[in-house]
Design a protein around this motif. Sequence first.
Motif, mmCIF file in Angstrom:
data_model
loop_
_atom_site.group_PDB
_atom_site.id
_atom_site.type_symbol
_atom_site.label_atom_id
_atom_site.label_comp_id
_atom_site.label_asym_id
_atom_site.label_seq_id
_atom_site.Cartn_x
_atom_site.Cartn_y
_atom_site.Cartn_z
ATOM 1 N N GLY A 60 65.560 65.456 74.914
ATOM 2 C CA GLY A 60 66.771 64.656 74.824
ATOM 3 C C GLY A 60 67.461 64.930 73.489
ATOM 4 N N LYS A 76 70.405 65.494 78.082
ATOM 5 C CA LYS A 76 69.110 66.051 78.444
ATOM 6 C C LYS A 76 69.271 67.556 78.655
ATOM 7 C CE LYS A 76 66.851 65.287 82.393
ATOM 8 N NZ LYS A 76 66.357 64.490 83.533
ATOM 9 N N SER A 104 62.619 62.577 72.808
ATOM 10 C CA SER A 104 62.084 62.712 74.165
ATOM 11 C C SER A 104 63.225 62.532 75.166
ATOM 12 C CB SER A 104 61.004 61.659 74.415
ATOM 13 O OG SER A 104 61.623 60.383 74.438
ATOM 14 N N GLN A 105 63.063 63.071 76.367
ATOM 15 C CA GLN A 105 64.201 63.111 77.296
ATOM 16 C C GLN A 105 64.697 61.729 77.701
ATOM 17 O OE1 GLN A 105 63.322 64.524 81.259
ATOM 18 N NE2 GLN A 105 61.273 65.113 80.609
ATOM 19 N N GLU A 106 63.793 60.725 77.659
ATOM 20 C CA GLU A 106 64.226 59.379 78.040
ATOM 21 C C GLU A 106 65.153 58.782 76.996
ATOM 22 O OE1 GLU A 106 60.758 59.979 77.708
ATOM 23 O OE2 GLU A 106 60.692 60.747 79.776
ATOM 24 N N GLU A 107 64.869 59.089 75.723
ATOM 25 C CA GLU A 107 65.647 58.482 74.635
ATOM 26 C C GLU A 107 66.993 59.163 74.415
ATOM 27 O OE1 GLU A 107 63.009 57.243 71.016
ATOM 28 O OE2 GLU A 107 62.072 58.947 72.029
#
Lengths: 351, 270
Positions: free
Chosen positions: A337, A298, A291-294
């Motif tokens: 991500g 990005k 995921s983009q946060e992890e």
Amino acid sequence: MENKDIQKNYIIDLKNISKTFDDTEVLKDISMYIKRNEFLTLLGPSGCGKTTLLRIVGGFEEPSRGEVYFEGENIINLPPYKRRINTVFQKYALFPHMNVEDNIAFGLHIKKIDKKLIKKKVSEMLELVNLKGFEKRSVDSLSGGQQQRIAIARALINEPEVLLLDEPLGALDLKLRKGMQLELKKIQQKVGITFIYVTHDQEEALTMSDTIAVMNEGRVQQIGSPVDIYNEPKNAFVANFIGESNILEGKMIRDCLVVFHNTHFECVDGGFDEQESIDVVVRPEDIQIVSQEEGMLKGTVESVTFKGVHYEMLVNTGEFLWTIHSTAMSYIGQVVGLIITPADIHIMKRR
Amino acid sequence: MHRKSLAYPYLIWAAIFIVVPLLLIVYFSFFKDGSFTIQNYQKFLEDYYIKALIRSIELAFISTVICLVMAYPLAMILSDKHMTNKQIILLLVVLPMWMNSLLRTYAWGSLLENNGVINSMLKAVQLAPITFLYGNGAVIFGMVYNFFPFMVLPIYNVLCKIDPSLIEASYDLGADKVTTFRKVILPLSMPGVVTGIVMVFMPALTTFLITRLLGGGKINLIGNIIEEQFTRTNNFGFGSAVSMILMIIVLITLAFMSKKDSLDKGGGLF
């Protein structure tokens, strides 16, 4: 002393081989050793000089400069028929005016060996290549794969020290080719001699070889085991030619720390100068999509192609378009991500 | 439109100019004044005609052998990939074929005559003149000269078509140059050799022109006998019978040669 060592471990020693055809230099100062009993593959795109190098070893072509040593003896002036080397030609080159048996026995007939012994050896060879009972068949009646096996049997019956194979599987269809790859490797292990194999197919090279010599533009780019060449490509050409790669420009900060894509990454390579410009290689299958946060980076998925075992995705991170292989599918337009672990970052010296 | 129909014009041509004449020859040879006879064939058994037949075969055979012995090495040299100027030599071989063979043979006649160009030159330098003409030698010379290209071209053609990797494979398997020639090149070139032999032997066997011009009428070959029957003695029956016999000999030779090596593998000229 050094000479003795060479004789023990190496069967062929190429020294400063150059070859010029008309005005084009196809081989540029090639020096390499070939070990006894190994399966060596000369791998490179067409026109890289691999076939010419093979023909020089076989004696069909004379180098413009350089020497070929066979068990420590310079054989540059020996004609092919005096070398203890046999060849499997690209288009098999079976004699159309002879049946299978006479084709295989050709070399032994010339040596005037006892007829009964020849018969026995021919049937042994046919067994080795899985074509028992084909003695009286005409060459025309055989399929490509069968002709290929006969060509191998015809070469091996002479008990050469070295067998040269010039893209021998090039004319076969994919399924047959896969089967023959394994079989060739088996044959090589059984007869226990050196195979020098020429191909442009990197997968074939990785499957069969003990050692791969990657060639480009008349030079050997890298010699090593398939694993080494895949994991630690020496330069961008090798990285690109052996499988797909993401290649980025970067800089070493210090040992085990590199900057590329405007980001610092830990890595496992060292031994470069501080601030040295380098190329970074990351294999498509070594990039994780999270995921983009992890993610460490990005980006947006630009395309998704189904390749059978995996999906091939192009992810744009602004700075770079990454090729990523994954069994899990993402959607076009999805923001994701990316994670790259230190061991999967390969640093190459800039040329 | 069917492709086949494109062959019709030739089929009509062949029917009129090949099949009909053949049938006429068969008819003439077996029928005299409307009744069946084998007289014409019996006549051929006379000593004179048998001798002419044997001499024809003999001269054609010698010419073929000479052509073969000269043509094979030439074709080998020409088929060498590294040979430069081979187009020029090939042109020299083919060049005479661009001119009518009658003219060329006439020219040789006047060159070789007792008072011809060559003998005049010999006389001019005080040498004794040589009798070239009107013997077996002159006829053989004429045949070799006329038919030589027909031997070179098919052999050259097959030699060029031999895959060079076959020759390399032979070297690779331990054969030196002589053995490679014997075991690979020669057998693979046989279709060309067979074509060449047929292309030289057949016209040499049936020629009447060369014997007439260079043999001076002293040597009668089978072709001359046939010509005589039709143009001078007007014995169509006997002429047809001799033609039939000659045709059968030609067919037997062809059958024999094609058995030795199939002609359809192609020397290139068929």
